[in-house]
Design an enzyme around this catalytic site. Sequence first.
Site, PDB file in Angstrom:
ATOM      1  N   LYS A   1       0.843  -1.204   0.000  1.00  0.00           N
ATOM      2  CA  LYS A   1       0.000   0.000   0.000  1.00  0.00           C
ATOM      3  C   LYS A   1       0.879   1.255   0.000  1.00  0.00           C
ATOM      4  CE  LYS A   1      -0.300  -0.299   5.052  1.00  0.00           C
ATOM      5  NZ  LYS A   1      -1.112  -0.795   6.178  1.00  0.00           N
TER       6      LYS A   1
ATOM      7  N   TYR B   1      16.150  30.219   8.129  1.00  0.00           N
ATOM      8  CA  TYR B   1      14.960  30.927   8.636  1.00  0.00           C
ATOM      9  C   TYR B   1      15.019  31.096  10.151  1.00  0.00           C
ATOM     10  CZ  TYR B   1      12.409  30.649   4.211  1.00  0.00           C
ATOM     11  OH  TYR B   1      11.998  30.807   2.917  1.00  0.00           O
TER      12      TYR B   1
HETATM   13  C1  LIG Z   1      -0.368  -1.765   6.873  1.00  0.00           C
HETATM   14  C2  LIG Z   1      -0.950  -3.041   7.270  1.00  0.00           C
HETATM   15  C3  LIG Z   1      -0.140  -4.182   7.372  1.00  0.00           C
HETATM   16  C4  LIG Z   1       1.364  -4.125   7.277  1.00  0.00           C
HETATM   17  O1  LIG Z   1       1.879  -3.561   8.479  1.00  0.00           O
HETATM   18  P1  LIG Z   1       3.438  -3.373   8.731  1.00  0.00           P
HETATM   19  O2  LIG Z   1       3.510  -2.939  10.156  1.00  0.00           O
HETATM   20  O3  LIG Z   1       3.892  -2.310   7.794  1.00  0.00           O
HETATM   21  O4  LIG Z   1       4.090  -4.662   8.477  1.00  0.00           O
HETATM   22  C5  LIG Z   1      -0.758  -5.400   7.593  1.00  0.00           C
HETATM   23  N1  LIG Z   1      -2.112  -5.475   7.757  1.00  0.00           N
HETATM   24  C6  LIG Z   1      -2.896  -4.385   7.710  1.00  0.00           C
HETATM   25  C7  LIG Z   1      -4.361  -4.532   7.926  1.00  0.00           C
HETATM   26  C8  LIG Z   1      -2.350  -3.127   7.477  1.00  0.00           C
HETATM   27  O5  LIG Z   1      -3.135  -2.050   7.451  1.00  0.00           O
END
Ligand SMILES: *Cc1c(COP(=O)(O)O)cnc(C)c1O
Length: 380
Positions: free
Chosen positions: A38, A260
């Site tokens: 994702k 800044y």
């Molecule tokens: C993002 C996510 C994962 C992966 O999590 P990590 O901590 O990045 O390994 C797995 N399951 C769900 C439902 C998620 O939202």
Amino acid sequence: MISDFAGGRLTIDLGALQDNWRVLSAISPSSECAAVVKADAYGVGLAEAAQALAQAGVKTFFVAHLSEARTARAAAPDAAIYVLNGLPPGACDTYAALGVRPVLGSMAELAEWRAFVSATGADEAAAIHVDTGMARLGLDPEEARALFSSDGIGFRPALVMSHLACADEPDRPETERQRALFAELRSLLPNTPASLANSPGTLIARTSGGDLGFEMRRPGVSLYGSNPLPGRPATMKPVVKLEARIIQTRHVPAGTPVGYGGAETTRRPTRLAILSLGYADGVFRAAGSEHGAPGAFGFAGSVPCPFFGRISMDLVAVDVTDAPESATSRDDWVEILGDDFGVDDLARACGTIGYEVLTALGRRYERRYVGAGHAPLKEA
Ligand SMILES: *Cc1c(COP(=O)(O)O)cnc(C)c1O
């Protein structure tokens, strides 16, 4: 390719990505190791990452959005692809047409999918998400218990899953409570594969009460080289290297305010290098130094070069007084993320987590993929 003299150069090691998946996969060989890609594969590039992971043997991918599922589908034509954020109203047809699977996380989503399956006779796969202690997505345990012990699902789920809230802190008791509740709920669907573990769950592998692997694990961030268990030694290979171009250098005397707000003032005659990247590229403002409180580091050769003063949108000043001039002159490159100072180090310097550093990686870097073959991809 010289990409318009980009200010930053991001090198993504797809071989390291594949190796990280192999390491995670081998921790519990009897449980499938899927890959979470994702958010543009945590910033490293969804198409390239999914293609490399499929090549390494990944059979199942998880994305958050349907738009990401399209990209993943083009990169991994034969893989199962689940959309974690579930089913927007009216989206059943689109899921079915793409051959991607919603993770149904509420009774409303389940009802819509059930109606679609019964109206079309479609034999499309979907997952069911149950909430075991996070109050985010998923059926309540009572809803799940009632549904799973009745005959009411109305289709054959391809996966039942839940998500761990606290596994990055292995001493927390919640993980075992979630595991036990999940084990009970999934036992009502004995023929449906089950999945619970994220990266920290995959790495700790079991609690005092039992195994977290079930039939499938879903690591994300650890694939990309971040260590999800702060306080435990990192075991993942770094996947990203980020370098920034020096635009100019300048010698300034002690007592010179820099950047800044004049928030940082030189305490010695100082050679500054001005780098062509800033907070618009994901180098968070919190990585700067103010009033003597140090921030993050770049590296020139192996010499640490502290960020000096506030980070601007497109510029960062680093103190290169102690680095060789031969490596820190106009058009040389300073390493911002790499073996010396990685994603988790930058996160720590900014008071955040590796996840946020990765997913904030800038869009105007020159990106290079190394370490595994990849072909240009067409979107589905
Ligand atoms: C993002 C996510 C994962 C992966 O999590 P990590 O901590 O990045 O390994 C797995 N399951 C769900 C439902 C998620 O939202």
